[in-house]
Design a protein around this motif. Structure first.
Motif, short mmCIF file in Angstrom:
data_model
loop_
_atom_site.label_atom_id
_atom_site.label_comp_id
_atom_site.label_asym_id
_atom_site.label_seq_id
_atom_site.Cartn_x
_atom_site.Cartn_y
_atom_site.Cartn_z
N ALA A 1 0.84 -1.21 0.00
CA ALA A 1 0.00 0.00 0.00
C ALA A 1 0.87 1.25 0.00
O ALA A 1 0.56 2.24 -0.69
CB ALA A 1 -0.92 0.00 1.22
N ALA A 2 1.97 1.21 0.74
CA ALA A 2 2.88 2.36 0.79
C ALA A 2 3.50 2.62 -0.58
O ALA A 2 3.66 3.78 -0.99
CB ALA A 2 3.97 2.11 1.83
N GLU A 3 3.83 1.56 -1.29
CA GLU A 3 4.41 1.72 -2.64
C GLU A 3 3.38 2.30 -3.61
O GLU A 3 3.72 3.13 -4.47
CB GLU A 3 4.94 0.38 -3.15
N LEU A 4 2.15 1.88 -3.46
CA LEU A 4 1.10 2.43 -4.32
C LEU A 4 0.90 3.92 -4.04
O LEU A 4 0.73 4.72 -4.97
CB LEU A 4 -0.22 1.67 -4.10
N MET A 5 0.90 4.29 -2.77
CA MET A 5 0.74 5.70 -2.42
C MET A 5 1.92 6.52 -2.90
O MET A 5 1.76 7.66 -3.36
CB MET A 5 0.58 5.84 -0.91
N LEU A 6 3.12 5.96 -2.81
CA LEU A 6 4.31 6.66 -3.29
C LEU A 6 4.20 6.91 -4.80
O LEU A 6 4.51 8.00 -5.28
CB LEU A 6 5.56 5.83 -2.97
N ALA A 7 3.75 5.90 -5.53
CA ALA A 7 3.58 6.04 -6.97
C ALA A 7 2.49 7.06 -7.30
O ALA A 7 2.63 7.85 -8.24
CB ALA A 7 3.24 4.68 -7.59
N ALA A 8 1.41 7.04 -6.51
CA ALA A 8 0.31 7.99 -6.74
C ALA A 8 0.77 9.43 -6.57
O ALA A 8 0.34 10.33 -7.31
CB ALA A 8 -0.84 7.69 -5.77
N ASN A 9 1.67 9.65 -5.62
CA ASN A 9 2.16 11.01 -5.36
C ASN A 9 3.23 11.45 -6.34
O ASN A 9 3.50 12.65 -6.46
CB ASN A 9 2.71 11.09 -3.93
#
Length: 321
Positions: A15-23
């Motif tokens: 989930a953290a990697e997805l949020m990092l990519a989203a940002n």
């Protein structure tokens, strides 16, 4: 070993990697990729090896089911005859986390030789795959969920999500609606929910209809023969005035003055719930049935004459849930 803790950690890492990519997503590259796919006159050919290939197959399937003509092509198969499946006007979406997968790299010169546009998904903009591409989409992650930081976990999740990003952006750009989606899934539950109309399931013949003068004993016979657990009661002009359900009958049996010689109308439910739209979706009908806690939905015409009935069992058997 606490598997709950392990599961929580894996999900949190991904989930953290997805949020990092989203940002950090490059809207410039994303817009170019969406426009390129949107304007593609042929098919989107998705390719990749190993885990990237498995993710690519899913992305191709998602594209195909959401209005973008696409299929998956394995690089090895392409190099052994299937390259002919790529034609002028097509577009290639190539996936390799490292950007250096041997089988895929061998394919790239042949793709460029045919002047086929190439969108690359990789972790490094300086990789061989990225250098061959017209548009580069970054799928790098800082950490895999694998405890060895080796097995593709976070990276494959992000790649899959980026495929979903492209598909959803294309759906928005095309104004792709539920009805469009259902047309690609006619055999699935969604297709049934969006295509099946009440009229497709309506029972119109041999309905258990009795007159207002009918006695309870005769209504019971009609109920048994009709096999709907209900009897419809109409007036002298064939207009619906009541419905007698097996529930009504059971409640009446508890009354001291009950007699099967009494009028069925006397224990029936007056002014039952009806609708007039035969073209209403079957999925909307089950919403009405659940809301009013009934088993039988009656369809009438503008004069309140019975057109047909829809039983909850008909909806369930048709896969409308």
């Amino acid at each position: 070993m606490n598997f709950n803790e392990i599961a929580k950690e894996v999900l949190e890492i991904e989930a953290a990697e997805l949020m990092l990519a989203a940002n950090n997503i490059s809207t410039f590259d994303l817009e170019k990729a969406v426009d390129l796919i949107y304007n593609c006159k042929g098919k989107v050919v998705v390719t990749g090896v190993g885990k990237s290939g498995l993710i690519g197959a899913k992305i191709a399937a998602t594209f195909a089911s959401t209005g973008t003509s696409a299929f998956f092509l394995h690089p090895t198969e392409a190099m052994h005859g299937d390259l002919g499946m790529i034609a002028k006007g097509d577009l290639v979406l190539a996936i390799s986390y490292s950007g250096e997968s041997g089988e895929l790299i061998q394919l790239l010169p042949h793709i460029k030789r045919f002047d086929i546009p190439l969108i690359a998904m990789a972790k490094d903009s300086k990789s061989t795959l990225a250098k061959y591409s017209d548009i580069f989409i970054n799928i790098s992650v800082t950490k895999e969920a694998c405890p060895l930081d080796a097995a593709p976990t976070s990276s494959t999740t992000l790649t899959l999500a980026m495929g979903d990003v492209l598909a959803v952006c294309l759906m928005k750009k095309r104004d792709f609606k539920k009805e469009d989606f259902a047309s690609f899934h006619p055999g699935g539950s969604l297709g049934k929910r969006l295509f099946l109309k009440i009229d497709d399931l309506l029972r119109k013949d041999n309905l258990p209809i009795v007159s207002r003068e009918t006695k309870i004993k005769d209504a019971i016979v009609a109920m048994s023969e009709g096999r709907l657990g209900n009897v419809l009661i109409t007036d002298e002009n064939n207009k619906l005035i009541a419905i007698l359900s097996d529930g009504d009958l059971r409640r009446a049996l508890m009354q001291e003055n009950f007699s099967i010689e009494n009028s069925a109308l006397s224990i029936a439910t007056k002014n039952p719930k009806t609708i007039k739209e035969k073209e209403m979706l079957a999925s909307d009908a089950i919403t009405i049935i659940e809301e009013y806690k009934i088993q039988l939905l009656i369809v009438t015409d503008s004069e309140n004459r019975v057109v047909g009935v829809l039983h909850i069992h008909d909806l369930i058997e048709a896969g409308i849930k």
